[in-house]
Design an enzyme around this catalytic site. Structure first.
Site, short mmCIF file in Angstrom:
data_model
loop_
_atom_site.label_atom_id
_atom_site.label_comp_id
_atom_site.label_asym_id
_atom_site.label_seq_id
_atom_site.Cartn_x
_atom_site.Cartn_y
_atom_site.Cartn_z
N SER A 89 0.75 -1.37 0.04
CA SER A 89 -0.10 0.10 0.11
C SER A 89 0.74 1.26 -0.02
CB SER A 89 -0.81 -0.08 1.21
OG SER A 89 -1.90 1.04 1.12
N HIS A 193 -8.03 1.19 -1.30
CA HIS A 193 -8.18 0.20 -2.28
C HIS A 193 -9.48 -0.56 -2.72
CE1 HIS A 193 -3.97 0.57 -1.79
NE2 HIS A 193 -3.87 0.14 -0.45
#
Length: 307
Positions: A89, A193
């Protein structure tokens, strides 16, 4: 082959930056970064409580700053020992800086914009994330989709992170997938996400135009699909799109295995990614940089690979 990895949001804990600021020059570097991005990183990394550093706009720059500090502490010649780099991430921005794609200043400016944009997107609808531990991947993913959730992080080693509205997360907690051991709510402030982050993508596309990325000096493994990315332009494009797309850390670890990984060092605040590696890449030595006390173990692993 030695791999450097950088953790993502949720790895932060109150006070975790404190011991790193005692290293020579670290406090001055953090002060300069803080002035540049308009955020008191030292305060948030040493004195703020868990709720304060859960704030996306705070957590993301704090994690990248900690990653860059701990990477620097490995030593100027350490990069030659690494064969590949990857980040989970927001850790992909740390990885991009270490690989020479972005300068430290550009990485922190970009992550500051990313954190603010994702915090704004998170405020539109109350959303969250939860980790599903155990169970067959196909069964878990099907269950999440039935509940309207997105498998936002497929981390491998029996861990999938679901993201969606708080109502959907609560339904998951009440009805965990068949065969899974438990569901654990994560310390994040939104459904990262997923499509909920689409507004942040437009903001990052604009911010990316100010960057002048170089091609990676190490194999850069993208968590979009586990592929090795060879151009700086592609790395930045993936950083932009990543906020609204799932993280495939399982595929990154598969790539590490295919490349012949023989050691992994995880930057501060380490522990999450080395924990996954211990289960998915059994027998591969790992070092998690939790405090500067771990640098000695990292130096030993670096020396072994440099030799």
């Amino acid at each position: 082959m030695l791999v450097l990895v950088a953790p993502g949001q949720g790895a932060q804990t109150p006070g975790f930056l404190t011991p790193w600021l005692d290293l020579p020059g670290a406090a001055d570097r953090v002060a300069a970064w803080s002035d540049a991005i308009g955020l008191d990183l030292a305060h948030y990394g040493t004195k703020a409580d868990a709720d304060e550093i859960r704030d996306t706009a705070v957590a993301q720059p704090l994690l990248v700053a900690a990653g860059l500090l701990s990477a620097s502490a490995l030593g100027a010649g350490s990069r030659a020992a690494f064969g590949a780099v990857a980040g989970h991430s927001v850790g992909e921005i740390t990885a991009a800086a270490y690989a020479g794609v972005l300068s430290d200043a550009d990485a922190l400016s970009f992550v500051r914009t990313r954190g603010l944009a994702m915090a704004e997107a998170s405020a539109v609808t109350e959303t969250g994330m939860a980790a599903v531990l155990g169970g067959d991947q196909q069964v878990v993913v099907a269950h999440l989709e039935k509940l309207g959730l997105t498998p936002a992080n497929i981390n491998g080693a029996g861990q999938i992170v679901a993201a969606g509205t708080m109502e959907q997360i609560e339904a998951l907690v009440a009805e965990k997938p068949e065969g899974s051991m438990k569901v654990v709510a994560l310390k994040v402030a939104g459904a990262f996400h997923t499509h909920h982050m689409a507004p942040a993508v437009a903001t990052l596309e604009e911010a990316a135009q100010a960057l002048a990325p170089a091609d990676p000096e190490l194999k850069y493994v993208s968590n979009k699909d586990g592929h090795v990315v060879t151009t700086g332009a592609d790395v930045v494009a993936r950083l932009v799109g990543q906020v609204a797309n799932p993280v495939r850390w399982d595929l990154c670890m598969e790539t590490f295995g295919a490349l012949g990984v023989t050691g992994i060092i995880e930057l501060s605040p380490g522990g999450t990614l080395t924990g996954l590696a211990k289960r998915a890449l059994k027998g591969v030595p790992t070092v998690a940089l939790k405090t500067p006390d771990d640098l000695e173990k990292a130096a030993a692993l670096l020396a072994e690979h440099a030799a």
